[in-house]
Design an enzyme around this catalytic site. Structure first.
Site, PDB file in Angstrom:
ATOM      1  N   LYS A 190      58.960  68.389  35.951  1.00 41.15           N
ATOM      2  CA  LYS A 190      60.057  67.553  36.162  1.00 41.15           C
ATOM      3  C   LYS A 190      61.391  68.098  36.117  1.00 41.15           C
ATOM      4  O   LYS A 190      61.319  69.113  35.996  1.00 41.15           O
ATOM      5  CB  LYS A 190      59.808  66.327  34.987  1.00 41.15           C
ATOM      6  CG  LYS A 190      58.392  65.695  34.715  1.00 41.15           C
ATOM      7  CD  LYS A 190      57.845  64.980  35.965  1.00 41.15           C
ATOM      8  CE  LYS A 190      56.216  64.786  35.768  1.00 41.15           C
ATOM      9  NZ  LYS A 190      55.776  63.972  34.850  1.00 41.15           N
TER      10      LYS A 190
HETATM   11  C1  LIG Z   1      54.630  63.044  34.440  1.00 47.32           C
HETATM   12  C2  LIG Z   1      54.436  61.641  34.282  1.00 47.32           C
HETATM   13  C3  LIG Z   1      53.863  60.851  33.428  1.00 47.32           C
HETATM   14  C4  LIG Z   1      53.449  61.492  32.234  1.00 47.32           C
HETATM   15  O1  LIG Z   1      54.414  62.547  31.576  1.00 47.32           O
HETATM   16  P1  LIG Z   1      53.879  63.821  30.685  1.00 47.32           P
HETATM   17  O2  LIG Z   1      55.129  64.083  29.832  1.00 47.32           O
HETATM   18  O3  LIG Z   1      53.059  64.679  31.359  1.00 47.32           O
HETATM   19  O4  LIG Z   1      52.975  62.870  29.634  1.00 47.32           O
HETATM   20  C5  LIG Z   1      53.876  59.444  33.423  1.00 47.32           C
HETATM   21  N1  LIG Z   1      54.583  58.950  34.661  1.00 47.32           N
HETATM   22  C6  LIG Z   1      54.681  59.657  35.601  1.00 47.32           C
HETATM   23  C7  LIG Z   1      55.108  58.849  36.936  1.00 47.32           C
HETATM   24  C8  LIG Z   1      54.842  61.056  35.744  1.00 47.32           C
HETATM   25  O5  LIG Z   1      55.435  61.591  36.960  1.00 47.32           O
END
Ligand SMILES: *Cc1c(COP(=O)(O)O)cnc(C)c1O
Length: 386
Positions: A190
């Site tokens: 992210k």
């Molecule tokens: C990455 C992501 C998540 C989950 O996040 P984590 O930190 O990996 O638990 C949920 N929704 C979307 C759209 C994501 O891209």
């Protein structure tokens, strides 16, 4: 060296984190301090996120998935309730509804943007619908004006899974303020990372209280509050979890957040270079970006003819380009399809667009020459998949 073996160019992943010396120093400072969890770095990161987004409250948690689960708990979902989610998203967007024993209902997406279609949401609202979770696919904020109108009319909550879109804007307003509750992830792919981590943003103080309680076993005070008050007594008022984020994670996230605006600018530049270079490839079309948004570009997604997608994917991977596919409609996963028995033809746009999409590498630090290498690999793969 064998002269026949071509020089191998380095692998370009689809996304990657950037950790600088100041990030490392921020974590080391916490390691040398008195609090390595539930301490002042958590408060400081939350306050910085409030300042960055303009939301009223920010609650740091252990992952983006924990953020979504906490949001569902804050809405007090009951087992017979339904929550409308987009067909194309990461599974966690829908799984968080299942965690509450409630039922996700899948809405279709706009084929040009892959964002949840407000008209499809409106069609799926029924007497048991309690909320809509919008997901800002690839970093583009959804059509929040239309979603707001639909959810207000129905008297239900609007949640933004903004795990792709931190730092984005819609009609000049920051992601984090566009829905009743917003969730972020700080997984390394992210925009900013804490290793694992997440955040929930909201406007209402009661919601923030429920989130804070839920991340700490449903207990009303935390360790530091009791230490400061010199008290031992606490109450568990709900069934919560340990979804806390540590000071180590929050110090890293806070340090990363300072660099986010510059990284968004770099991502937007990379997108512009892709757009320009792809003009000469008419069979490949980038997703449409609305003029009403400042796009955060977590992903750069293109559509290509469905019958070529797999061959292009394979050829580009052989070329050392980390292309990817985001995402298969959630209800097509075996758990949803076989274990839960979700119908397999319910969102025609999602089902057909899924066959056409390919995510190209996108991260700050990806240079213009890398972008051109990706596009030339894509061109080659389209012309001669090998
Ligand atoms: C990455 C992501 C998540 C989950 O996040 P984590 O930190 O990996 O638990 C949920 N929704 C979307 C759209 C994501 O891209």
């Amino acid at each position: 060296m064998d002269a026949d073996v071509p020089a191998v160019e380095p692998f370009i992943p689809y996304g990657r984190q950037q950790i600088d010396e100041d990030d490392i120093q921020a974590v080391v400072d916490v390691l040398r301090s008195d609090w390595i969890t539930t301490g002042p770095a958590v408060d400081a990161f939350e306050a910085a996120m409030v300042a960055f987004t303009g939301a009223d409250h920010a609650v740091a948690v252990s992952s983006g998935t924990a953020a979504l689960h906490s949001a569902m708990h804050a809405l007090d979902l009951q087992p017979e309730d339904e929550v409308i989610v987009p067909a194309i998203t990461f599974a966690a967007t829908a799984n968080c509804v299942l965690y509450m024993g409630a039922r996700p209902v899948f809405a279709d997406v706009d084929p040009n943007t892959l964002l949840i279609d407000p008209a499809s949401v409106a069609e799926r609202i029924g007497p048991r619908t309690r909320a809509v979770i919008a997901m800002d696919y690839a970093g583009q904020p959804c059509d929040y004006t239309a979603l707001r109108a639909v959810t207000e009319q129905a008297g239900i909550a609007l949640v933004a899974d903004a795990c792709h879109a931190i730092g984005g804007h819609y009609q000049g307003r920051a992601v984090g303020t566009l829905a009743d509750i917003t969730t972020f992830s700080f997984h390394p792919v992210k925009h900013i990372t804490t290793g694992e981590g997440g955040m929930v943003l909201c406007h209402r103080a009661e919601i923030a209280e429920r989130l804070r309680c839920f991340r700490n076993h449903g207990i009303t005070t935390d360790h530091r509050q009791r230490a400061q008050a010199g008290a031992w007594y606490y109450e568990m008022q709900a069934l919560g979890y340990n979804y806390r984020a540590s000071d180590l994670q929050c110090a890293l996230g806070h340090s990363q957040l300072r660099k986010l605006p510059g990284w968004i600018t770099q991502r937007q530049h990379i997108a512009a270079v892709y757009q320009q270079a792809l003009q000469s490839l008419p069979a490949v079309s980038p997703l449409v970006a609305s003029a009403e948004v400042s796009h955060a570009y977590h992903l750069f997604v293109v559509k290509l003819p469905a019958n070529q997608r797999q061959a292009v994917f394979d050829a580009m991977r052989r070329d050392g380009i980390g292309v990817n596919v985001h995402y298969q409609p959630v209800y097509q996963h075996p758990y949803y399809r076989d274990t839960l028995g979700f119908a397999q033809s319910q969102c025609p746009n999602a089902e057909s667009v899924f066959e056409q999409i390919l995510s190209l590498p996108m991260y700050p630090g990806l240079g213009d020459t890398d972008v051109l290498r990706v596009v030339s690999s894509l061109r080659q793969a389209m012309e001669d998949p090998g």
